[in-house]
Design a protein around this motif. Structure first.
Motif, PDB file in Angstrom:
ATOM      1  N   PRO A 189      -5.622  20.523  16.111  1.00 55.37           N
ATOM      2  CA  PRO A 189      -5.416  19.283  16.878  1.00 55.37           C
ATOM      3  C   PRO A 189      -3.942  18.904  16.984  1.00 55.37           C
ATOM      4  N   TYR A 190      -3.172  19.139  15.909  1.00 58.56           N
ATOM      5  CA  TYR A 190      -1.748  18.797  15.953  1.00 58.56           C
ATOM      6  C   TYR A 190      -1.040  19.609  17.032  1.00 58.56           C
ATOM      7  N   VAL A 191      -1.361  20.900  17.085  1.00 59.71           N
ATOM      8  CA  VAL A 191      -0.716  21.757  18.079  1.00 59.71           C
ATOM      9  C   VAL A 191      -1.058  21.259  19.484  1.00 59.71           C
ATOM     10  N   PHE A 192      -2.324  20.940  19.690  1.00 57.86           N
ATOM     11  CA  PHE A 192      -2.756  20.452  21.004  1.00 57.86           C
ATOM     12  C   PHE A 192      -1.999  19.179  21.393  1.00 57.86           C
ATOM     13  N   ILE A 193      -1.959  18.214  20.471  1.00 58.60           N
ATOM     14  CA  ILE A 193      -1.286  16.940  20.767  1.00 58.60           C
ATOM     15  C   ILE A 193       0.199  17.166  21.016  1.00 58.60           C
ATOM     16  N   ALA A 233      -6.896  30.816  14.623  1.00 58.72           N
ATOM     17  CA  ALA A 233      -7.036  29.402  14.956  1.00 58.72           C
ATOM     18  C   ALA A 233      -8.480  29.099  15.315  1.00 58.72           C
ATOM     19  N   CYS A 234      -8.839  27.838  15.172  1.00 52.52           N
ATOM     20  CA  CYS A 234     -10.195  27.427  15.545  1.00 52.52           C
ATOM     21  C   CYS A 234     -10.054  26.452  16.717  1.00 52.52           C
ATOM     22  N   TRP A 235      -9.840  27.015  17.906  1.00 57.69           N
ATOM     23  CA  TRP A 235      -9.644  26.145  19.070  1.00 57.69           C
ATOM     24  C   TRP A 235     -10.934  25.464  19.473  1.00 57.69           C
TER      25      TRP A 235
END
Lengths: 407, 442
Positions: free
Chosen positions: B408-412, B93-95
């Motif tokens: 970003p989807y995972v974060f949201i 992943a690219c956090w």
């Protein structure tokens, strides 16, 4: 005994309009009606004035003008030369298609997840709880977009299906899931397939007649007839015989990738990724809600009902069918139908993936091209409202039929 | 009988056996495993199937997330670092996008110097609603509730403090006049009219000039922020929480109106509720964006965000009304009759007898509606507002982060999950607590 003197009826005073219970209701309603009328008049006169000032008085004739845009999924013939109303009908059918298929899939997901969540198997119920909570607590839009991204960015390109040692293979050799879309086998109806369909229809009717006969016999004599096996036989044997006798009129056109030139699939039914994403996300999301409804429905039938049925000598299958399900369904069906309604309305989130539903055709491109926002939105809202009212009308009929008869 | 027994049985024990621990397969982990995972062939099959599913999901996700790269300024840099650390093509992943862009995902285009303001506003909101949510807190804390909206407004939109303060003073004045009139023996209607009139006069004549004078004398001001600069989770929370707070009273009124015995009132409520519920929210949002101005006098134009809040409130109120109507219908008729028998008027009986019970019954439904409302705030992305989902699009449009999807989807998704799950847990907790209250004292 003293006679109570007749009191003269109190004279009506203006204050009674608010103070007297007999008049207060009428006064309040009259005031409410007047306020509502004023508000309506204010809004509509503004609307008419504004639209007139913009030079576009309310007029629905734009529906008969040339649409001039293409729609990438059509259930009825349509070209860009067709009028706007036809584009709207194409969009309407697309909405209804994804809604109906979504309701079917959501029910399947929901029933499986709801039953399994009650399973005594800890791991299974945990997994189902994760599914239900995960989908219920994250916005549907996000699920639709993520599903679309998975289909577009994480599935093989058609070129990967090429050659003897292809990197990707088709599901059961029949279905190809690619980043361009999903390809399904298409039935090809040959000569005599009409006869085949007729035989199938007759078998269905025969099954129905057999079930009625069996039930009547059981009610009259108490002796049951075998229903399941006979039904299966009626349903399968004659169509199979007819299929062979008519010289196999039905075959399937399986999609295949072109081995030379630009790699893409030919034959079969091509399903857009936007449709797949919308359909999958809608059904998984609604399925999570249905799972909770099914679970609540099953839990709502008290354990005593099962025990009573066993005490009467009913076997588990019949207990489920004759005692538990009819009671659970009374609890399950009304919220289930309102979930179907939600799914239908949520299908308007097609906007997230560009699926051409009615919001995209009538409520999107048509409005942009003709500048008829008011008329377009009115028709759009009217469509959704009609669907909702029809479905909730059906639900009311059902509720009235299954309501507990109180004596 | 005992004689026969004594003769036929060669041995009979005359001491008690010491208790023996249950067989291994009936205790502890073994029994748990047997009952919960491995009872019968179907159960074993389900267990294996679930293990496969869990393995499949986690083996894809966990290494990807764990290998995540946190410091990079673009996707290319992320990929380069990944190749260097784990070798090319290894999923990682690219956090870094979250690390770099989280201010934008949280605050949108809010001025950087004001990043402290939305969190403080949220804290004020939470502290103010605490006493409502948790009845064990001291009742005196309820006094925090009335000033909270004005403080929150000032914190979020900035400007002079004296604007919201004078508006709040108008409310206080109206309330004071109402109280005085009631104490002085005026009728309910008259007192209400006097209060409203006093407040209206205050706002009309005094509030504006007073706020101006005070601002010149004591300039207490924050940098003004426009609604269109709010974005990300700030936007979701502002729209979601305002609509939640505003829709509940409206929903209660609509539910009461729908059950009213006055035919015109109930018809109006039914028509309103059915029309709102029959049409998807996205269509209503487009209506707010495209059509609302047509229904107002020419030249009127107001903030898109305000329009959206109004629309979402009206939308949620119709759903809440149906939930609350269910609660009202579930209440035994005797409760209504008992309230009438006590001589309570309509509003008194609703406030003191009917609504407390009906709302209690409908808590799960109300919270579900709120969760749905909060999730639905993501739809504003489609009318050009920059909520978190709208922002992912514009972040991806930059050259640095072109081609990034999942992170970003995972974060949201995680943020939404945490908020919504917390709400549903709270509703379950409240339901249990209220159930306990009903248990007869022992």
């Amino acid at each position: 005994m003293t006679a109570i003197p007749d009191r003269a009826p109190p004279r009506f005073r203006a204050g009674d309009l608010l103070g007297d219970e007999r008049w207060r209701g009428l006064t309040i309603q009259a005031l409410a009606l007047a306020a509502l009328g004023l508000l309506g008049w204010f809004l509509i006169s503004n609307l008419v004035a504004n639209l007139a000032a913009l030079g576009k008085p309310i007029d629905f004739s734009f529906l008969w003008r040339r649409a001039g845009y293409d729609i990438n999924q059509r259930l009825i013939p349509y070209t860009s030369d067709d009028p706007h109303w036809r584009a709207a009908v194409v969009g309407m059918l697309n909405t209804l298609l994804v809604a109906v298929l979504g309701c079917i899939a959501a029910t399947i997901f929901g029933v499986i997840a709801g039953v399994l969540r009650l399973s005594r198997n800890w791991l299974v119920s945990l997994l189902m709880a994760a599914y239900v909570e995960g989908f219920r607590n994250v916005p549907l839009v996000l699920w639709i977009i993520v599903t679309f991204s998975v289909l577009v960015h994480a599935t093989p390109a058609p070129a990967a299906f090429r050659g003897e040692e292809a990197e990707a293979s088709m599901l059961f050799g029949l279905v190809a899931i690619t980043n361009r879309g999903t390809y399904l086998p298409r039935p090809v109806w040959g000569d005599g397939s009409a006869l085949l369909l007729l035989v199938v229809a007759l078998s269905v009717v025969a099954v129905w007649v057999w079930r009625r006969l069996a039930r009547r016999r059981q009610e009259e004599t108490g002796q049951p007839l075998p229903v399941l096996w006979v039904s299966l036989a009626i349903l399968l044997v004659p169509p199979a015989l007819a299929f062979l006798a008519l010289g196999r009129p039905l075959s399937f056109d399986v999609p295949a990738v072109r081995e030379t030139g630009i790699a893409n699939f030919q034959g079969g039914i091509a399903v857009l990724n936007s449709f797949m994403a919308l359909w999958l996300a809608l059904s998984l999301y609604t399925g999570a809600f249905i799972a909770e409804i099914v679970r609540a429905g099953i839990l709502s039938v008290s354990r005593g009902q099962t025990e009573a049925a066993y005490a009467l000598g009913l076997r588990p299958g019949r207990t489920m069918r004759l005692v538990i399900l009819p009671q659970a369904l009374r609890v399950i069906v009304p919220p289930l139908i309102s979930q179907f309604l939600n799914l239908t309305k949520n299908s308007s989130l097609a906007i997230a993936v560009g699926y051409m539903d009615i919001r995209a055709t009538l409520g999107g491109i048509t409005i942009n091209q003709t500048g008829r926002e008011f008329e377009g939105m009115l028709l759009l809202a009217g469509f959704y409202l009609t669907v909702s009212l029809v479905i909730s009308g059906l639900m009311n009929v059902y509720n009235r039929r299954v309501a507990i008869k109180e004596r | 009988m005992s004689d026969t027994h004594a003769r036929t049985v060669a041995f009979s024990r005359d001491t008690m056996l010491p208790p023996v621990p249950p067989p291994v397969r009936e205790t502890g982990a073994v029994r748990w495993l047997r009952e919960n995972l491995l009872g019968g062939p179907l159960n074993v099959a389900l267990t294996v199937l679930s293990l496969v599913a869990i393995w499949w999901a986690l083996s894809g996700f966990l290494p990807w997330a764990w290998r995540g790269i946190w410091d990079a300024s673009s996707l290319t840099e992320c990929r380069a670092r990944r190749d260097e650390l784990y070798g090319p093509g290894v999923p990682a992943a690219c956090w870094a996008i979250i690390a770099e862009r989280w201010p934008q995902l949280v605050f949108g285009f809010y001025p950087q110097s004001g990043y402290w303001r939305p969190p403080v506003a949220l804290a004020v909101f939470l502290v103010a609603v605490m006493p409502v949510l948790f009845p064990s807190l001291p009742r005196r804390m309820l006094w925090l509730l009335p000033p909270a909206p004005f403080v929150i407004y000032w914190l979020l939109w900035g400007g002079s403090l004296w604007g919201p303060a004078t508006v709040a003073a108008g409310f206080a004045l109206g309330w004071g006049v109402w109280l005085l009139a009631r104490r002085g023996g005026a009728g309910a209607g008259l007192a209400l009219a006097a209060g409203v009139a006093a407040a209206a006069l205050w706002w009309w004549w005094i509030a504006g000039p007073l706020a101006g004078t005070l601002a010149r004398g004591v300039p207490l001001a924050l940098q003004p922020v426009l609604s269109k600069d709010m974005g990300g989770f700030t936007l979701s929370f502002v729209i979601g929480l305002s609509a939640i707070v505003l829709s509940l009273p409206l929903g209660v009124l609509l539910a009461l109106a729908r059950r009213s015995e006055m035919p015109i009132i109930s018809t109006v409520a039914v028509v309103y509720i059915e029309i709102i519920r029959g049409v998807p929210l996205i269509v209503w949002l487009f209506t707010a964006q495209l059509l609302l101005n047509y229904f107002l006098p020419r030249g009127t134009n107001f903030d898109l965000m305000l329009r959206v809040i109004i629309m979402v409130t009206l939308f949620a109120a119709a759903y809440l009304a149906e939930v609350i109507r269910g609660g009202l219908a579930a209440l035994p008729k005797g409760q209504f009759e008992a309230a009438d028998a006590l001589g309570l008027g309509y509003w008194q009986s609703m406030r003191l007898v009917v609504l407390p019970q009906a709302l209690k019954i409908s808590i799960p439904g109300i919270v579900n509606t709120f969760i749905g409302l909060f999730k639905d705030t993501t739809l504003v992305a489609f009318i050009g507002m920059f909520d978190p989902i709208g922002l992912t699009g514009s972040i991806r449009a930059t050259t640095a982060w072109n081609g990034i999807y999942w992170e970003p989807y995972v974060f949201i998704a995680i943020v939404f999950f945490v908020v919504c799950y917390a709400m549903s847990r709270y509703s379950i907790w409240l339901e249990r607590r209220l159930e306990r209250e009903h248990r007869p004292a022992t």
